[in-house]
Scaffold this motif. Structure first.
Motif, PDB file in Angstrom:
ATOM      1  N   UNK A  91       2.864  -7.444  -6.303  1.00 56.40           N
ATOM      2  CA  UNK A  91       3.108  -6.067  -6.727  1.00 56.40           C
ATOM      3  C   UNK A  91       3.454  -5.879  -8.206  1.00 56.40           C
ATOM      4  N   UNK A  92       3.522  -6.954  -8.997  1.00 60.03           N
ATOM      5  CA  UNK A  92       3.995  -6.756 -10.383  1.00 60.03           C
ATOM      6  C   UNK A  92       3.010  -5.899 -11.171  1.00 60.03           C
ATOM      7  N   UNK A  93       1.727  -5.987 -10.833  1.00 62.26           N
ATOM      8  CA  UNK A  93       0.706  -5.212 -11.561  1.00 62.26           C
ATOM      9  C   UNK A  93       0.344  -3.926 -10.830  1.00 62.26           C
ATOM     10  N   UNK A  94       1.120  -3.567  -9.816  1.00 66.27           N
ATOM     11  CA  UNK A  94       0.782  -2.392  -9.003  1.00 66.27           C
ATOM     12  C   UNK A  94       1.596  -1.181  -9.431  1.00 66.27           C
ATOM     13  N   UNK A  95       1.014  -0.031  -9.225  1.00 66.27           N
ATOM     14  CA  UNK A  95       1.699   1.244  -9.464  1.00 66.27           C
ATOM     15  C   UNK A  95       1.917   1.920  -8.115  1.00 66.27           C
ATOM     16  N   UNK A  96       2.824   2.924  -8.090  1.00 65.47           N
ATOM     17  CA  UNK A  96       2.963   3.708  -6.862  1.00 65.47           C
ATOM     18  C   UNK A  96       1.645   4.394  -6.523  1.00 65.47           C
ATOM     19  N   UNK A  97       1.346   4.635  -5.251  1.00 62.38           N
ATOM     20  CA  UNK A  97       2.203   4.309  -4.107  1.00 62.38           C
ATOM     21  C   UNK A  97       1.961   2.903  -3.537  1.00 62.38           C
TER      22      UNK A  97
END
Lengths: 415, 73
Positions: A91-97
């Motif tokens: 998830x470090x490169x992920x944005x919401x949602x």
């Protein structure tokens, strides 16, 4: 452009280069200068990069996922190739949602209570490393605490969590060097079988059809809304765990030893008052926070009097936030029992370091074991200390002279 | 004094749990769980203050307990 061809920085306000050796060697002084003169600096390097140095702006960016995307977290001339909201290493490169879904999957494995069982074997491993160091030292008593001690601890812990052979650690360090320390700098092409992706795919293949109770096995079994994770997701997350947990913690351990080597009075106090350790660990994390994150500007936005444009890079130097005199009293002083310490070493906002409890445990145990066995030590040659370049800052060469040591290792079961 | 804990602001730094385990637990995901809703006992006030002063997300605060005084009419 290779490192040797890099243009020298003459103006840190308009042309900073966070990958320059002089930045690595002297970052706190550079942040201090910028904070006073140009708190959101800009450089054309890497396609346009911003460097805020005050806690206020760094915190604002970390909490603003609308204007700042995590799809790129390592500043590079290359554009991140997997778009938001998943990114190349969720998830470090992920944005919401999507971020929350990917993060919640991993949180239980890194909670304080999940980490606790790894503490005793980590302690035994540290002790074993010190046995080797003391056995090997020559008559000068000079040893490299980064190469012989700090770097080995997180490598072994992460290998244990992933469930891969302990001796694969040397390969991990090679991946980290290429991917993080020399990010965006062209080097000799890497043979495919030596790449991290090849290594991880090999580990995944070993577990297909042969379930394992390690983190890789867990990810292969995991589902989001009843659907197994995509291969890219599993690969990206394993890559993240492998890369994010090693040179970071290694840097924090090394920097703490570097500091104590120069402050024998504080070393003696920590030994005499072991109850200070939880405070001291947080203070080391504040003063020597290793990790600078980055974001991509997702929408044009004003920050500290400058207009940031979509696609620009923004560095998030949490270590600079930790030295902001507006936010911390006497920020450049290491106060072992600092009572008010809202440090941002593990970031702020939804991307708070997933492995923070693991890192904190490793740093605590590494320092406790070191002080128990090596109560007196000093820098052998301050000029020979070498700080890493890039977004993770810590000593990579740390020659220290052991002035007093205690034998006796406990011989407990190690990692 | 009473503790107010904002679960929305908490990001699981776990500083409160480490400094004041008598007042805070953590759930399976590592988010803080406030263990006390009443007045903080005198002997835990210092620990409560540490939890407040070390939360990077300002998710914890302490407020003077108001005497019961009915809602304004």
């Amino acid at each position: 452009m290779s490192a040797s061809e890099r243009c020298e920085v003459t103006n840190w306000q308009t042309d900073f280069d966070h990958t320059a050796p002089e930045y690595a060697a002297d970052a706190p002084a550079i942040w201090e200068g910028l904070r006073e003169t140009c708190p959101v600096a800009h450089s054309d390097r890497f396609g346009g990069t911003w460097l805020p140095t005050r806690h206020e702006e760094i915190s604002a960016i970390a909490h603003d996922t609308e204007h700042f995307s995590s799809r790129g977290v390592i500043v590079s001339v290359f554009e991140p190739d997997i778009p938001a909201p998943v990114g190349y290493a969720p998830p470090i490169t992920s944005d919401p949602p999507f971020h929350e879904v990917a993060r919640r999957l991993l949180l239980p494995a890194f909670s304080p209570k999940a980490i606790r069982p790894i503490e005793a074997p980590t302690r035994a491993f540290c002790s074993q490393l010190i046995d080797q160091i003391l056995a090997q030292q020559d008559s000068t008593g000079v040893v490299d605490a980064a190469e012989l001690y700090a770097q080995h601890i997180p490598v072994r812990v992460i290998a244990h969590m992933l469930g891969v052979p302990a001796e694969d650690g040397d390969r991990f360090r090679g991946f980290i060097h290429r991917i993080l320390e020399r990010a965006g700098q062209n080097e000799e092409p890497v043979p495919p079988e030596e790449t991290m992706v090849f290594y991880i795919l090999e580990q995944i293949a070993l577990r297909r059809g042969a379930p394992s109770d390690d983190l890789i096995g867990f990810l292969l079994d995991a589902e989001i809304d009843g659907v197994p994770l995509t291969d890219e997701h599993v690969l990206g997350t394993i890559a993240l765990i492998l890369l994010a947990g090693i040179d970071t913690t290694w840097s924090a351990i090394g920097a703490s030893i570097w500091h104590l080597a120069q402050n024998p009075d504080q070393t003696a106090r920590l030994i005499a008052e072991p109850e200070l350790m939880p405070f001291a660990v947080e203070e080391m994390l504040r003063a020597f926070a290793p990790v600078t994150m980055a974001r991509k500007v997702a929408k044009d936005v004003d920050l500290g009097g400058s207009r940031l444009h979509e696609g620009d890079w923004v560095l998030l130097p949490f270590p600079a936030a930790n030295r902001d005199p507006e936010f911390f009293e006497s920020p450049n002083e290491v106060i072992l029992d600092r009572q008010k310490n809202r440090h941002a070493a593990f970031g702020l906002g939804i991307h708070r370091c997933l492995g923070s409890n693991l890192a904190r445990m490793e740093l605590t145990v590494a320092l406790q074991e070191w002080l128990a066995r090596v109560p007196e030590f000093e820098l052998a040659d301050p000029e020979a200390v070498l700080w890493s370049t890039g977004q993770v800052r810590g000593p990579r060469k740390l020659p220290i002279r052991i002035l007093a040591s205690n034998a006796a290792s406990t011989g407990k079961e190690t990692l | 004094m009473r503790i107010t804990y904002n679960r929305e602001a908490c990001q699981g730094h776990n500083r409160c749990y480490l400094l004041a385990p008598e007042l805070f637990d953590v759930d399976d995901e590592g988010y803080a769980v406030l263990l006390i809703s009443d007045e903080v006992p005198e002997e835990l006030l210092a620990k409560a203050q540490l939890a407040v002063d070390n939360c990077p997300e300002y998710a914890i605060s302490m407020t003077q307990s108001m005497p019961e005084s009915g809602s304004p009419t």
